[in-house]
Design a protein around this motif. Structure first.
Motif, PDB file in Angstrom:
ATOM      1  N   LEU A 108      -3.895   1.848  -7.786  1.00  0.00           N
ATOM      2  CA  LEU A 108      -4.477   0.551  -7.439  1.00  0.00           C
ATOM      3  C   LEU A 108      -3.895  -0.550  -8.316  1.00  0.00           C
ATOM      4  CD1 LEU A 108      -8.254   1.409  -6.853  1.00  0.00           C
ATOM      5  CD2 LEU A 108      -6.603   0.629  -5.151  1.00  0.00           C
ATOM      6  N   ASP A 109      -3.710  -0.259  -9.594  1.00  0.00           N
ATOM      7  CA  ASP A 109      -3.086  -1.241 -10.498  1.00  0.00           C
ATOM      8  C   ASP A 109      -1.690  -1.601 -10.000  1.00  0.00           C
ATOM      9  OD1 ASP A 109      -5.291  -1.268 -12.124  1.00  0.00           O
ATOM     10  OD2 ASP A 109      -4.460   0.087 -13.634  1.00  0.00           O
ATOM     11  N   ASN A 110      -0.953  -0.575  -9.557  1.00  0.00           N
ATOM     12  CA  ASN A 110       0.392  -0.805  -9.052  1.00  0.00           C
ATOM     13  C   ASN A 110       0.359  -1.686  -7.804  1.00  0.00           C
ATOM     14  OD1 ASN A 110       3.219   0.039  -9.611  1.00  0.00           O
ATOM     15  ND2 ASN A 110       3.138   0.774  -7.510  1.00  0.00           N
ATOM     16  N   LEU A 111      -0.601  -1.412  -6.939  1.00  0.00           N
ATOM     17  CA  LEU A 111      -0.753  -2.213  -5.719  1.00  0.00           C
ATOM     18  C   LEU A 111      -1.029  -3.675  -6.055  1.00  0.00           C
ATOM     19  CD1 LEU A 111      -1.290  -2.651  -2.643  1.00  0.00           C
ATOM     20  CD2 LEU A 111      -3.661  -2.024  -3.124  1.00  0.00           C
TER      21      LEU A 111
ATOM     22  N   LEU B 161       1.941  -5.505  -7.279  1.00  0.00           N
ATOM     23  CA  LEU B 161       2.843  -5.845  -6.178  1.00  0.00           C
ATOM     24  C   LEU B 161       2.355  -7.072  -5.426  1.00  0.00           C
ATOM     25  CD1 LEU B 161       3.716  -2.354  -4.683  1.00  0.00           C
ATOM     26  CD2 LEU B 161       5.382  -4.121  -5.248  1.00  0.00           C
ATOM     27  N   LEU B 162       1.056  -7.126  -5.177  1.00  0.00           N
ATOM     28  CA  LEU B 162       0.499  -8.237  -4.409  1.00  0.00           C
ATOM     29  C   LEU B 162       0.618  -9.557  -5.167  1.00  0.00           C
ATOM     30  CD1 LEU B 162      -2.661  -6.456  -3.014  1.00  0.00           C
ATOM     31  CD2 LEU B 162      -0.605  -7.076  -1.734  1.00  0.00           C
ATOM     32  N   ASP B 163       0.583  -9.477  -6.487  1.00  0.00           N
ATOM     33  CA  ASP B 163       0.711 -10.687  -7.300  1.00  0.00           C
ATOM     34  C   ASP B 163       2.170 -11.101  -7.502  1.00  0.00           C
ATOM     35  OD1 ASP B 163      -1.988 -11.047  -7.625  1.00  0.00           O
ATOM     36  OD2 ASP B 163      -2.102  -9.899  -9.477  1.00  0.00           O
ATOM     37  N   ASN B 164       3.088 -10.166  -7.216  1.00  0.00           N
ATOM     38  CA  ASN B 164       4.516 -10.436  -7.418  1.00  0.00           C
ATOM     39  C   ASN B 164       5.261 -10.069  -6.142  1.00  0.00           C
ATOM     40  OD1 ASN B 164       4.719 -10.893 -10.585  1.00  0.00           O
ATOM     41  ND2 ASN B 164       3.331  -9.198 -10.239  1.00  0.00           N
ATOM     42  N   LYS B 165       5.273 -10.982  -5.195  1.00  0.00           N
ATOM     43  CA  LYS B 165       5.798 -10.669  -3.863  1.00  0.00           C
ATOM     44  C   LYS B 165       7.319 -10.524  -3.828  1.00  0.00           C
ATOM     45  CE  LYS B 165       1.966 -12.469  -1.186  1.00  0.00           C
ATOM     46  NZ  LYS B 165       1.573 -13.185   0.035  1.00  0.00           N
ATOM     47  N   TYR B 166       7.992 -10.919  -4.899  1.00  0.00           N
ATOM     48  CA  TYR B 166       9.434 -10.787  -4.916  1.00  0.00           C
ATOM     49  C   TYR B 166       9.817  -9.573  -5.751  1.00  0.00           C
ATOM     50  CZ  TYR B 166       9.172 -15.443  -2.999  1.00  0.00           C
ATOM     51  OH  TYR B 166       8.859 -16.516  -2.205  1.00  0.00           O
TER      52      TYR B 166
ATOM     53  N   ILE C 167       7.103   2.668  -8.454  1.00  0.00           N
ATOM     54  CA  ILE C 167       6.719   3.187  -7.151  1.00  0.00           C
ATOM     55  C   ILE C 167       5.975   4.505  -7.371  1.00  0.00           C
ATOM     56  CG2 ILE C 167       8.935   4.390  -6.821  1.00  0.00           C
ATOM     57  CD1 ILE C 167       8.627   3.818  -3.821  1.00  0.00           C
ATOM     58  N   ALA C 168       4.946   4.743  -6.568  1.00  0.00           N
ATOM     59  CA  ALA C 168       4.165   5.976  -6.678  1.00  0.00           C
ATOM     60  C   ALA C 168       4.808   7.066  -5.837  1.00  0.00           C
ATOM     61  CB  ALA C 168       2.733   5.728  -6.220  1.00  0.00           C
ATOM     62  N   LEU C 169       5.059   8.219  -6.460  1.00  0.00           N
ATOM     63  CA  LEU C 169       5.655   9.363  -5.780  1.00  0.00           C
ATOM     64  C   LEU C 169       4.662  10.514  -5.803  1.00  0.00           C
ATOM     65  CD1 LEU C 169       9.285   9.297  -7.252  1.00  0.00           C
ATOM     66  CD2 LEU C 169       8.431   8.207  -5.161  1.00  0.00           C
ATOM     67  N   PRO C 170       3.975  10.769  -4.676  1.00  0.00           N
ATOM     68  CA  PRO C 170       2.958  11.826  -4.649  1.00  0.00           C
ATOM     69  C   PRO C 170       3.551  13.200  -4.342  1.00  0.00           C
ATOM     70  CG  PRO C 170       2.934  10.597  -2.588  1.00  0.00           C
ATOM     71  CD  PRO C 170       4.018   9.992  -3.437  1.00  0.00           C
ATOM     72  N   THR C 171       3.617  14.066  -5.360  1.00  0.00           N
ATOM     73  CA  THR C 171       4.049  15.448  -5.150  1.00  0.00           C
ATOM     74  C   THR C 171       2.811  16.308  -4.899  1.00  0.00           C
ATOM     75  OG1 THR C 171       3.881  16.122  -7.484  1.00  0.00           O
ATOM     76  CG2 THR C 171       5.931  15.038  -6.784  1.00  0.00           C
TER      77      THR C 171
ATOM     78  N   VAL D 145       0.840  -1.201   0.000  1.00  0.00           N
ATOM     79  CA  VAL D 145       0.000   0.000   0.000  1.00  0.00           C
ATOM     80  C   VAL D 145       0.877   1.254   0.000  1.00  0.00           C
ATOM     81  CG1 VAL D 145      -1.613   1.352   1.409  1.00  0.00           C
ATOM     82  CG2 VAL D 145      -2.018  -1.089   1.042  1.00  0.00           C
ATOM     83  N   LYS D 146       1.909   1.271   0.839  1.00  0.00           N
ATOM     84  CA  LYS D 146       2.822   2.414   0.892  1.00  0.00           C
ATOM     85  C   LYS D 146       3.547   2.594  -0.443  1.00  0.00           C
ATOM     86  CE  LYS D 146       4.026   2.322   5.829  1.00  0.00           C
ATOM     87  NZ  LYS D 146       5.152   2.110   6.776  1.00  0.00           N
ATOM     88  N   PHE D 147       3.972   1.482  -1.044  1.00  0.00           N
ATOM     89  CA  PHE D 147       4.700   1.524  -2.305  1.00  0.00           C
ATOM     90  C   PHE D 147       3.859   2.185  -3.385  1.00  0.00           C
ATOM     91  CE2 PHE D 147       8.749  -0.406  -3.423  1.00  0.00           C
ATOM     92  CZ  PHE D 147       8.805  -0.250  -4.795  1.00  0.00           C
ATOM     93  N   SER D 148       2.552   2.053  -3.280  1.00  0.00           N
ATOM     94  CA  SER D 148       1.635   2.605  -4.280  1.00  0.00           C
ATOM     95  C   SER D 148       1.034   3.940  -3.850  1.00  0.00           C
ATOM     96  CB  SER D 148       0.516   1.591  -4.562  1.00  0.00           C
ATOM     97  OG  SER D 148       1.063   0.364  -4.986  1.00  0.00           O
TER      98      SER D 148
END
Length: 250
Positions: free
Chosen positions: A128-131, A134-139, A146-150, A91-94
């Protein structure tokens, strides 16, 4: 008014969150609640809420399973959870919002404020797509973003294109291979946790570097790293020098 649905398998949690929203977040209107993923999907399809407060851990299908059942979610999501370390990292990564139980009122207000100011369906869907990826590819995946919110926009950038990160109080600057710099209003330690599995090294309290872009190490003082795409010397903290040399296999 922002319409919301609360999804949680514990009725007491639904009641508590709804009471907090009524008392402290007048801009939110709770239009329905659900105690499982199937019930929630029906509510979301019928009522089309602006935001879903979603418990991660539920019997049977969990919160992530619910999200995967929507091809193109048109709602914002705030995850509500008491644990699930991997899920929270994803969640944080996204750059998605989450609340830890028991819910802190200040965190709730700040989260609702962000939703009110910046709900943007397209960007939310990208995150959400990014999340879900990530969940489907745990490695660690070399193509992971990565999402960078400016302040103006949320950027989804490939992790491999980040040269280094530098902290300034509670802000972090991301320096990209393109020469672009993104200033994010989050502290460096949050990204340390996320990026170390992708080959990043915390060489100094204020610096996190991508070892794939390290070109050399200077032995001046306690040491400096020279990075691709820059002539700046990145300092190595004395107590981290052995770790840095080990990770760089020097």
């Amino acid at each position: 008014m922002i319409s919301a649905i609360i999804v949680d398998d514990e009725l007491i949690n639904i009641s508590n969150l709804q009471a907090l929203l009524v008392r402290h977040c007048k801009e939110i209107e709770v239009v329905a609640s659900a105690i499982n993923a199937d019930q929630a999907k029906t509510c979301i399809q019928e009522l089309k809420p602006d935001v879903v407060f979603l418990d991660i851990e539920m019997p049977g299908k969990n919160g992530f399973d619910l999200l995967k059942s929507f091809k193109n979610p048109e709602f914002a999501v705030v995850f509500v959870t008491a644990y699930d370390a991997y899920g929270i990292l994803a969640v944080k990564f996204s750059a998605l919002d989450y609340l830890l139980k028991p819910i802190d009122i200040t965190e709730l207000k700040n989260t609702v404020s962000r939703i009110e100011k910046s709900v943007n369906a397209k960007k939310q869907n990208l995150r959400l797509d990014n999340l879900l990826h990530l969940l489907d590819n745990k490695y660690p995946d070399e193509n992971q973003k990565i999402a960078l919110p400016t302040l103006k926009e949320t950027y989804l950038v490939p992790v491999k294109d980040i040269v280094r990160c530098e902290s300034s109080n509670n802000y972090t600057s991301f320096f990209m291979v393109s020469g672009v710099e993104h200033l994010i209003s989050r502290p460096l330690y949050e990204y340390d946790e996320l990026l170390v599995p992708y080959g990043f090294i915390r060489c100094h309290q204020s610096h996190l570097v991508n070892k794939a872009h390290v070109t050399s190490m200077l032995n001046e003082d306690s040491g400096y790293l020279i990075m691709n795409y820059t002539t700046q010397k990145i300092p190595i903290a004395k107590q981290r020098k052995s770790l840095v040399k080990s990770l760089l296999k020097i």
